[in-house]
Design an enzyme around this catalytic site. Structure first.
Site, mmCIF file in Angstrom:
data_model
loop_
_atom_site.group_PDB
_atom_site.id
_atom_site.type_symbol
_atom_site.label_atom_id
_atom_site.label_comp_id
_atom_site.label_asym_id
_atom_site.label_seq_id
_atom_site.Cartn_x
_atom_site.Cartn_y
_atom_site.Cartn_z
ATOM 1 N N ALA A 229 62.592 10.087 18.670
ATOM 2 C CA ALA A 229 61.453 10.859 18.176
ATOM 3 C C ALA A 229 61.775 12.335 18.365
ATOM 4 O O ALA A 229 62.606 12.694 19.207
ATOM 5 C CB ALA A 229 60.206 10.474 18.955
ATOM 6 N N GLY B 102 63.411 6.414 20.031
ATOM 7 C CA GLY B 102 62.731 5.901 18.841
ATOM 8 C C GLY B 102 63.706 5.394 17.779
ATOM 9 O O GLY B 102 63.344 4.533 16.976
ATOM 10 N N GLU C 266 64.451 1.950 18.848
ATOM 11 C CA GLU C 266 63.227 1.162 18.640
ATOM 12 C C GLU C 266 63.001 0.874 17.159
ATOM 13 O O GLU C 266 62.549 -0.205 16.782
ATOM 14 C CB GLU C 266 62.027 1.916 19.243
ATOM 15 C CG GLU C 266 62.095 1.929 20.768
ATOM 16 C CD GLU C 266 61.110 2.894 21.406
ATOM 17 O OE1 GLU C 266 61.035 4.063 20.973
ATOM 18 O OE2 GLU C 266 60.405 2.477 22.348
ATOM 19 N N GLU D 160 64.795 7.925 27.228
ATOM 20 C CA GLU D 160 63.549 8.653 27.482
ATOM 21 C C GLU D 160 63.380 9.031 28.948
ATOM 22 O O GLU D 160 62.782 10.050 29.275
ATOM 23 C CB GLU D 160 62.339 7.814 27.029
ATOM 24 C CG GLU D 160 62.202 7.630 25.520
ATOM 25 C CD GLU D 160 62.906 6.384 24.990
ATOM 26 O OE1 GLU D 160 63.812 5.854 25.679
ATOM 27 O OE2 GLU D 160 62.541 5.934 23.889
HETATM 28 C C1 HXC Z 1 64.730 16.813 18.417
HETATM 29 C C2 HXC Z 1 67.023 16.609 18.456
HETATM 30 C C3 HXC Z 1 66.924 15.285 18.966
HETATM 31 C C4 HXC Z 1 65.607 14.759 19.186
HETATM 32 C C5 HXC Z 1 69.006 15.777 18.752
HETATM 33 N N1 HXC Z 1 68.333 16.854 18.340
HETATM 34 N N2 HXC Z 1 68.172 14.807 19.145
HETATM 35 N N3 HXC Z 1 65.935 17.356 18.192
HETATM 36 N N4 HXC Z 1 64.559 15.561 18.898
HETATM 37 N N5 HXC Z 1 65.409 13.509 19.635
HETATM 38 C C6 HXC Z 1 68.885 18.125 17.835
HETATM 39 C C7 HXC Z 1 69.455 18.995 18.936
HETATM 40 O O1 HXC Z 1 68.451 19.728 19.571
HETATM 41 C C8 HXC Z 1 70.406 19.868 18.134
HETATM 42 O O2 HXC Z 1 69.669 20.872 17.479
HETATM 43 C C9 HXC Z 1 70.930 18.917 17.073
HETATM 44 O O3 HXC Z 1 69.985 17.859 16.993
HETATM 45 C C10 HXC Z 1 72.279 18.332 17.447
HETATM 46 O O4 HXC Z 1 72.164 17.748 18.719
HETATM 47 P P1 HXC Z 1 73.178 18.109 19.931
HETATM 48 O O5 HXC Z 1 72.476 17.764 21.183
HETATM 49 O O6 HXC Z 1 73.698 19.494 19.789
HETATM 50 O O7 HXC Z 1 74.354 17.076 19.603
HETATM 51 P P2 HXC Z 1 75.344 16.362 20.634
HETATM 52 O O8 HXC Z 1 75.800 17.335 21.675
HETATM 53 O O9 HXC Z 1 76.348 15.659 19.780
HETATM 54 O O10 HXC Z 1 74.438 15.295 21.446
HETATM 55 C C11 HXC Z 1 73.848 14.225 20.727
HETATM 56 C C12 HXC Z 1 72.765 13.503 21.582
HETATM 57 C C13 HXC Z 1 71.735 14.563 22.059
HETATM 58 C C14 HXC Z 1 73.430 12.857 22.796
HETATM 59 C C15 HXC Z 1 72.129 12.437 20.712
HETATM 60 O O11 HXC Z 1 71.282 15.329 20.926
HETATM 61 C C16 HXC Z 1 70.516 13.957 22.704
HETATM 62 O O12 HXC Z 1 70.574 13.592 23.881
HETATM 63 N N6 HXC Z 1 69.394 13.897 21.980
HETATM 64 C C17 HXC Z 1 68.127 13.449 22.519
HETATM 65 C C18 HXC Z 1 68.109 11.954 22.613
HETATM 66 C C19 HXC Z 1 66.790 11.454 23.194
HETATM 67 O O13 HXC Z 1 66.415 11.817 24.328
HETATM 68 N N7 HXC Z 1 66.055 10.614 22.428
HETATM 69 C C20 HXC Z 1 64.737 10.100 22.868
HETATM 70 C C21 HXC Z 1 63.635 10.963 22.394
HETATM 71 S S1 HXC Z 1 62.065 10.401 22.952
HETATM 72 P P3 HXC Z 1 70.092 22.417 17.532
HETATM 73 O O14 HXC Z 1 68.987 23.126 16.822
HETATM 74 O O15 HXC Z 1 70.236 22.745 18.962
HETATM 75 O O16 HXC Z 1 71.401 22.438 16.783
HETATM 76 C C22 HXC Z 1 61.702 9.101 21.962
HETATM 77 C C23 HXC Z 1 60.386 8.409 22.237
HETATM 78 C C24 HXC Z 1 60.042 7.444 21.152
HETATM 79 O O17 HXC Z 1 62.425 8.732 21.077
HETATM 80 C C25 HXC Z 1 58.558 7.295 21.000
HETATM 81 C C26 HXC Z 1 58.138 7.190 19.544
HETATM 82 C C27 HXC Z 1 57.015 8.112 19.152
#
Ligand code: HXC
Length: 260
Positions: A68, A111, A114, A134
């Site tokens: 998400a 997400g 999921e 998360e």
């Molecule tokens: C918003 C995101 C994002 C996310 C990545 N980006 N994941 N933005 N929400 N979930 C953005 C980064 O900020 C970055 O933007 C660009 O995408 C590239 O990501 P990087 O981090 O620079 O890439 P990399 O170093 O290759 O790392 C990839 C990654 C990392 C390991 C996937 O991005 C990451 O850890 N993302 C978050 C994963 C996460 O925590 N997901 C769960 C979310 S909560 P910029 O602008 O900086 O270039 C969830 C709850 C679900 O899903 C509930 C449903 C409603």
């Protein structure tokens, strides 16, 4: 029937397969609310379209979806989340009656994982990574992660994934029973399309009820599940496709299924 593309979704429709690509590559397909709402609307519109018999959902080479959209949620309060009720849209996915194949390359996190698990079959490329990270941002899975993951891979692995946030590889996901197959990256979409086309060639009513019955197994006890299965089985004897399927078998020809 026209199916609307949106800013974050690419859409096509061929050989009985409705095809959707998540397309927000600059943020690894992070799922904002608009994107989820558009996706669910599109899935429902495919579900109503008689020419579509199976659905294929994919992302990009680097990410199916990295979760998400964190930026969108970062400042929200509990009460705002409660009013927004983001999961109302997610929940509609489980009412899609046609089979959904997820083709996953790269990250399927939070997400994103999921969403893949809300589909019926998952084909993973060798680059796929599945995880529920998360915990690392101070929350926990909210769109089915603790429930569907545990049902798919069992308590031990689900607990480790949810509590450590560490992702697993495509091969580990295969061993754990989370995905159906692991495929070389360059072949993923072709194989996923073949599978979706195969599903699209099946008798649609039987396909729909068989999907429902398998999903029911995760929800009810054996006796209730068997009873449900039997009722659906009997019901299928009222379809033309059942007569056609069995007659074609006796006549040693290919059946022509019309979804009636
Ligand atoms: C918003 C995101 C994002 C996310 C990545 N980006 N994941 N933005 N929400 N979930 C953005 C980064 O900020 C970055 O933007 C660009 O995408 C590239 O990501 P990087 O981090 O620079 O890439 P990399 O170093 O290759 O790392 C990839 C990654 C990392 C390991 C996937 O991005 C990451 O850890 N993302 C978050 C994963 C996460 O925590 N997901 C769960 C979310 S909560 P910029 O602008 O900086 O270039 C969830 C709850 C679900 O899903 C509930 C449903 C409603």
């Amino acid at each position: 029937m026209a199916h609307l593309e949106s800013d974050f979704l690419k859409v096509s429709n061929e050989k009985g397969v409705g095809w959707i690509r998540l397309h927000r590559p600059e943020v690894l397909n992070a799922l904002n609310r608009q994107m989820v709402a558009d996706l669910v609307g599109l899935l429902e519109s495919f579900d109503r379209d008689e020419n579509i018999r199976a659905i294929l959902l994919t992302g990009g080479p680097k990410a199916f979806a990295a979760g998400a959209d964190i930026g969108e949620m970062a400042q929200a309060t509990s009460v705002e989340m409660l009013h927004l009720d983001p999961f109302a849209d997610w929940d509609r996915i489980r009412h899609i009656s046609k089979p959904i194949v997820a083709a996953v390359s790269g990250y399927a996190l939070g997400g994103g994982c999921e969403l893949a698990m809300a589909c019926d079959l998952i084909l993973a490329s060798e680059s796929a990574k599945f995880g529920q990270p998360e915990i690392n941002i101070g929350v926990m899975p909210g769109a089915g992660g603790t429930q569907r993951l545990t049902r798919a891979v069992g308590k031990a692995r689900a607990m480790e994934m949810v509590l450590t946030g560490k992702p697993i590889t495509a091969q580990e996901a295969l061993q754990a029973g989370l995905v159906n197959r692991v495929i070389p990256v360059e072949k993923l979409e072709e194989e996923a399309m073949k599978l979706a086309e195969e599903l699209a060639s099946k008798p649609p009513v039987a396909l729909r009820l068989a999907k429902q019955a398998v999903l029911k197994a995760a929800e009810v006890g054996l006796e209730e599940g068997l009873d449900y299965e039997q009722k659906l089985f009997y019901f299928l004897f009222s379809t033309e496709d059942q007569k056609e399927g069995m007659q074609a078998f006796s006549e040693k020809r290919r059946p022509l299924f019309r979804g009636r």
